[in-house]
Design an enzyme around this catalytic site. Structure first.
Site, PDB file in Angstrom:
ATOM      1  N   GLU A  21       0.816  -1.217   0.000  1.00  0.00           N
ATOM      2  CA  GLU A  21       0.000   0.000   0.000  1.00  0.00           C
ATOM      3  C   GLU A  21       0.849   1.266   0.000  1.00  0.00           C
ATOM      4  O   GLU A  21       0.406   2.331   0.415  1.00  0.00           O
ATOM      5  CB  GLU A  21      -0.936  -0.027   1.208  1.00  0.00           C
ATOM      6  CG  GLU A  21      -1.883  -1.211   1.192  1.00  0.00           C
ATOM      7  CD  GLU A  21      -2.653  -1.340   2.483  1.00  0.00           C
ATOM      8  OE1 GLU A  21      -3.613  -0.584   2.659  1.00  0.00           O
ATOM      9  OE2 GLU A  21      -2.303  -2.201   3.297  1.00  0.00           O
ATOM     10  N   SER A 196      -6.620  -1.973   2.297  1.00  0.00           N
ATOM     11  CA  SER A 196      -6.961  -1.368   1.010  1.00  0.00           C
ATOM     12  C   SER A 196      -7.408  -2.386  -0.030  1.00  0.00           C
ATOM     13  O   SER A 196      -7.272  -2.173  -1.229  1.00  0.00           O
ATOM     14  CB  SER A 196      -5.773  -0.553   0.466  1.00  0.00           C
ATOM     15  OG  SER A 196      -5.490   0.522   1.311  1.00  0.00           O
ATOM     16  N   TYR A 265      -9.109   3.550  -4.927  1.00  0.00           N
ATOM     17  CA  TYR A 265      -8.058   4.538  -5.112  1.00  0.00           C
ATOM     18  C   TYR A 265      -7.761   4.927  -6.558  1.00  0.00           C
ATOM     19  O   TYR A 265      -7.038   5.882  -6.799  1.00  0.00           O
ATOM     20  CB  TYR A 265      -6.754   4.019  -4.480  1.00  0.00           C
ATOM     21  CG  TYR A 265      -6.898   3.740  -3.018  1.00  0.00           C
ATOM     22  CD1 TYR A 265      -7.063   4.775  -2.103  1.00  0.00           C
ATOM     23  CD2 TYR A 265      -6.905   2.437  -2.528  1.00  0.00           C
ATOM     24  CE1 TYR A 265      -7.207   4.530  -0.757  1.00  0.00           C
ATOM     25  CE2 TYR A 265      -7.057   2.175  -1.177  1.00  0.00           C
ATOM     26  CZ  TYR A 265      -7.203   3.227  -0.299  1.00  0.00           C
ATOM     27  OH  TYR A 265      -7.354   2.977   1.034  1.00  0.00           O
ATOM     28  N   ARG A 304     -11.572   3.594  11.003  1.00  0.00           N
ATOM     29  CA  ARG A 304     -12.759   3.463  10.162  1.00  0.00           C
ATOM     30  C   ARG A 304     -13.267   2.045  10.295  1.00  0.00           C
ATOM     31  O   ARG A 304     -12.557   1.089   9.987  1.00  0.00           O
ATOM     32  CB  ARG A 304     -12.436   3.758   8.693  1.00  0.00           C
ATOM     33  CG  ARG A 304     -13.705   3.960   7.831  1.00  0.00           C
ATOM     34  CD  ARG A 304     -13.416   3.898   6.353  1.00  0.00           C
ATOM     35  NE  ARG A 304     -13.126   2.525   5.951  1.00  0.00           N
ATOM     36  CZ  ARG A 304     -12.038   2.159   5.266  1.00  0.00           C
ATOM     37  NH1 ARG A 304     -11.124   3.047   4.935  1.00  0.00           N
ATOM     38  NH2 ARG A 304     -11.858   0.896   4.922  1.00  0.00           N
ATOM     39  N   ASP A 306     -15.680  -0.901   9.234  1.00  0.00           N
ATOM     40  CA  ASP A 306     -16.450  -1.375   8.082  1.00  0.00           C
ATOM     41  C   ASP A 306     -17.397  -2.478   8.526  1.00  0.00           C
ATOM     42  O   ASP A 306     -16.976  -3.441   9.186  1.00  0.00           O
ATOM     43  CB  ASP A 306     -15.518  -1.906   6.994  1.00  0.00           C
ATOM     44  CG  ASP A 306     -14.559  -0.831   6.470  1.00  0.00           C
ATOM     45  OD1 ASP A 306     -14.750   0.344   6.814  1.00  0.00           O
ATOM     46  OD2 ASP A 306     -13.628  -1.185   5.729  1.00  0.00           O
ATOM     47  N   GLU A 320     -14.165  -5.169   9.378  1.00  0.00           N
ATOM     48  CA  GLU A 320     -12.796  -4.867   9.813  1.00  0.00           C
ATOM     49  C   GLU A 320     -12.732  -3.451  10.358  1.00  0.00           C
ATOM     50  O   GLU A 320     -13.654  -2.652  10.192  1.00  0.00           O
ATOM     51  CB  GLU A 320     -11.805  -5.038   8.657  1.00  0.00           C
ATOM     52  CG  GLU A 320     -12.032  -4.100   7.487  1.00  0.00           C
ATOM     53  CD  GLU A 320     -10.998  -4.303   6.393  1.00  0.00           C
ATOM     54  OE1 GLU A 320      -9.925  -4.858   6.660  1.00  0.00           O
ATOM     55  OE2 GLU A 320     -11.278  -3.893   5.248  1.00  0.00           O
ATOM     56  N   ASN A 322      -9.963  -0.249  10.133  1.00  0.00           N
ATOM     57  CA  ASN A 322      -8.729   0.325   9.594  1.00  0.00           C
ATOM     58  C   ASN A 322      -8.240   1.375  10.577  1.00  0.00           C
ATOM     59  O   ASN A 322      -8.876   2.421  10.740  1.00  0.00           O
ATOM     60  CB  ASN A 322      -8.987   0.960   8.228  1.00  0.00           C
ATOM     61  CG  ASN A 322      -9.223  -0.081   7.157  1.00  0.00           C
ATOM     62  OD1 ASN A 322      -8.292  -0.553   6.527  1.00  0.00           O
ATOM     63  ND2 ASN A 322     -10.475  -0.452   6.962  1.00  0.00           N
ATOM     64  N   GLY A 326      -7.480   5.464   4.826  1.00  0.00           N
ATOM     65  CA  GLY A 326      -7.043   6.355   3.766  1.00  0.00           C
ATOM     66  C   GLY A 326      -7.441   7.797   4.032  1.00  0.00           C
ATOM     67  O   GLY A 326      -8.516   8.065   4.567  1.00  0.00           O
TER      68      GLY A 326
END
Length: 370
Positions: A21, A196, A265, A304, A306, A320, A322, A326
């Protein structure tokens, strides 16, 4: 000093890294550095190339354009040397100080940055830093351990199993049979320690499964195989230390088969719905689950979360967390906070404030039996 005579905070922004990443990290870091208020902060870029070499100077130019405009650097695991050090070569070989640092803002995605490794170095150096500590980072990064913690905490996850790459290479047919005995197609194969959506495959049959396991095994020694379902993909931004708060809920509707790396992305063609089309009760449930998951892994600063909403039965599942999400212009974490009423630059201010607050609290703890 700024124009009001106040000392500006020296913020070391670490980015790049030797994970899959790397490029995502560069994009996120450039967005962060552009948005940090120059009246409040002196920004010190700290880049890590794909070989793991730390750099200072015009790091962005070096990592994005191949310029020879940076110098080798390092951070020492020494509380008495809380600064960025330049590694000198040639006749002046040695270490010299580049800048003292007040706080670190890691913008490293994936292994060797988001997984607790850099956080361990920063703990040894006794530097405040944005985001989760060693434990929260490691658990958030490892999809298998995360799911185990969710289950132990009574939080819902989809059926899944863990496959070790070594076992897959030695006994592929046995592994396939084990998966097919527990899960039904389609399934997802995922590297346990990568973010990602790198290395993730949706597998509709045995041939796809073999290819997906090979792909995941090329990135990690441990593979998560997860049951697919007809779901809506929801995301919540969480902010805080011991008393975290959740943003409004967002929904991702990828135009590709699922929300993969390209959708996140590159293509910018996924539909991001903020706020998600949920009832108030559903929204409250999602935000509550997000905060519970955040606390369960001892996350801090930001994360974040999810989640998945099963269209068939209306159930929510944790997918998950993060811990360094991002921060590009199309990233959900800042978008969700902006929709909640916290603009990008103020969000960065709050994250730095939380980092310093957490560090000051830890400094009050006893460090010896005396």
């Amino acid at each position: 000093m700024n124009e009001n005579g106040k000392q500006k905070l020296r913020v070391g922004v670490i980015f790049g890294g030797r994970s899959g990443e790397h490029e995502v990290s560069l994009n996120s870091a450039q967005s962060v550095m552009r948005a940090l208020n120059p009246d409040k902060y002196d920004v010190i870029p700290i880049g890590i190339d794909k070989n793991g070499r730390w750099l200072t100077g015009d790091v962005v130019g070096t990592l994005t354009e191949g310029k020879n405009s940076s110098r080798p650097a390092t951070l020492l695991p020494d509380p008495q040397a809380t600064g960025l050090m330049q590694l000198n070569e040639g006749e002046n070989v040695g270490i010299t100080s580049v800048s003292q640092l007040d706080v670190i803002f890691p913008v490293l995605h994936g292994p060797y940055g988001e997984d607790g490794t850099v956080q361990g170095l920063l703990e040894l150096a006794n530097l405040p830093y944005v985001g989760a500590g060693v434990v929260g980072s490691a658990v958030g990064m490892d999809k298998a351990i995360f799911k185990q913690v969710m289950t132990a905490s009574g939080l819902p996850v989809l059926p899944w199993l863990l496959v070790r790459s070594s076992e897959w290479h030695k006994r592929p047919y046995k592994i396939i049979e084990q998966i097919e005995a527990i899960l039904v197609y389609p399934v997802f194969t995922k590297p346990a320690n990568l973010g990602s959506s790198v290395g993730i495959c949706k597998c509709n049959n045995r041939e796809d499964l073999q290819a997906g396991l090979d792909e995941a095994a090329s990135y990690d020694r441990r593979i998560v195989v997860e049951q697919s379902a007809n779901v809506r993909e929801l995301e919540v931004s969480v902010l805080g230390n011991d008393e975290p708060v959740a943003s409004v809920v967002g929904e991702v509707r990828p135009r590709r088969e699922f929300y993969d790396y390209v959708a996140k992305y590159v293509s910018d063609d996924s539909e991001l719905i903020i706020p998600a089309d949920l009832t108030q009760e559903q929204s409250d449930d999602v935000r509550r689950l997000a905060v519970q998951a955040y606390k369960a892994i001892d996350c801090a600063g930001l994360g974040r979360v999810d989640l998945l909403l099963d269209v068939a039965n209306g159930r929510f599942y944790l997918n998950e967390i993060n811990t360094i999400p991002g921060f590009t212009q199309i990233s959900m974490y800042p978008k969700l906070w902006e929709a909640t009423g916290l603009p990008y630059s103020q969000l960065l201010d709050k994250l730095i404030e939380l980092a310093i607050e957490r560090h000051e609290e830890k400094e009050q703890l006893k460090k010896s039996l005396e």
